[in-house]
Write an enzyme that holds these catalytic residues in place. Structure first.
Site, PDB file in Angstrom:
ATOM      1  N   GLY A 143      48.021 103.684 -15.078  1.00 23.57           N
ATOM      2  CA  GLY A 143      48.594 104.188 -16.314  1.00 23.57           C
ATOM      3  C   GLY A 143      47.462 104.626 -17.212  1.00 23.57           C
ATOM      4  N   SER A 154      43.281 101.596 -10.595  1.00 25.73           N
ATOM      5  CA  SER A 154      43.254 102.654 -11.601  1.00 25.73           C
ATOM      6  C   SER A 154      42.993 102.030 -12.974  1.00 25.73           C
ATOM      7  CB  SER A 154      44.541 103.473 -11.535  1.00 25.73           C
ATOM      8  OG  SER A 154      44.388 104.692 -12.225  1.00 25.73           O
ATOM      9  N   ALA A 155      43.906 102.150 -13.924  1.00 27.10           N
ATOM     10  CA  ALA A 155      43.686 101.542 -15.242  1.00 27.10           C
ATOM     11  C   ALA A 155      43.480 100.033 -15.124  1.00 27.10           C
ATOM     12  CB  ALA A 155      44.860 101.836 -16.167  1.00 27.10           C
ATOM     13  N   HIS A 192      38.698 106.708  -9.477  1.00 30.03           N
ATOM     14  CA  HIS A 192      39.012 108.077  -9.034  1.00 30.03           C
ATOM     15  C   HIS A 192      37.781 108.984  -9.090  1.00 30.03           C
ATOM     16  CE1 HIS A 192      43.101 106.634  -9.530  1.00 30.03           C
ATOM     17  NE2 HIS A 192      42.879 106.430 -10.809  1.00 30.03           N
ATOM     18  N   GLU A 252      38.679 107.760  -4.516  1.00 25.99           N
ATOM     19  CA  GLU A 252      40.010 107.388  -4.038  1.00 25.99           C
ATOM     20  C   GLU A 252      39.906 106.609  -2.735  1.00 25.99           C
ATOM     21  OE1 GLU A 252      42.858 107.750  -5.626  1.00 25.99           O
ATOM     22  OE2 GLU A 252      41.908 108.878  -7.221  1.00 25.99           O
TER      23      GLU A 252
END
Length: 175
Positions: free
Chosen positions: A29, A62-63, A99, A134
């Site tokens: 997010g 991710s976040a 990422h 990734e």
């Protein structure tokens, strides 16, 4: 898979949920928004204490990997809200750039990730940054770091005053 996952928004008392959790998982997010929510609900310290003192696993992507760092400063996300503080969970002694890519779009005149992280380490010379592409993750157990991934995992290490390094093994790193 033998595990039951319950999202924290299903609990009335978020701190109690953290204190009773067997594991903390934090997904993706917007890192700015996530950091704001962690501060608003006063969850930074309870999560940090459960992971560092009680040894429960923390899984972030991710976040969720960004907030495992000391600060949110190496997120790629747009600052859509005031995070109330740049401080995050500080579960690892380095910053992650999730990422991470070295691709450049044809005709794009802006900065690359590599350039932005180069600027970051000039402004923050005591900070290490790991650029994670990734499909790459870091397993942390105590002060041991293991780089894992789908295909030949590698990451990029950024540190002020040092040449950027492409790493395939984190076992010898100390921060």
């Amino acid at each position: 898979m033998g595990h039951r996952v319950t999202s924290i928004h299903h609990f009335e008392d978020y701190k109690k949920a953290i204190l009773e959790a067997d594991c903390v998982m934090v997904g993706g997010g917007n890192t700015w928004h996530l950091t704001r929510l962690l501060h608003q609900h006063e969850l930074i310290e309870p999560i940090r204490e459960r992971v560092q003192n009680d040894g429960i696993p923390y899984i972030g992507w991710s976040a969720g990997s960004n907030v495992a760092c000391p600060t949110l400063k190496t997120t790629n996300d747009m600052p859509i809200v005031d995070p109330l503080s740049f401080e995050t969970l500080n579960l690892v002694p380095f910053q992650i750039n999730a990422h991470y890519t070295e691709l450049t779009l044809e005709g794009h005149g802006g900065e690359t990730r590599q350039m932005r992280l180069g600027e970051f380490i000039i402004a923050n010379p005591d900070t290490y940054v790991l650029g994670l592409p990734e499909g790459t993750m870091i397993r942390v157990e105590g002060d041991k770091y293991e780089l894992l991934g789908i295909e030949s995992p590698k990451c990029k290490l950024f540190k002020f005053g040092q040449e950027e390094q492409e790493l395939t093994d984190l076992s010898g790193l100390t921060f």
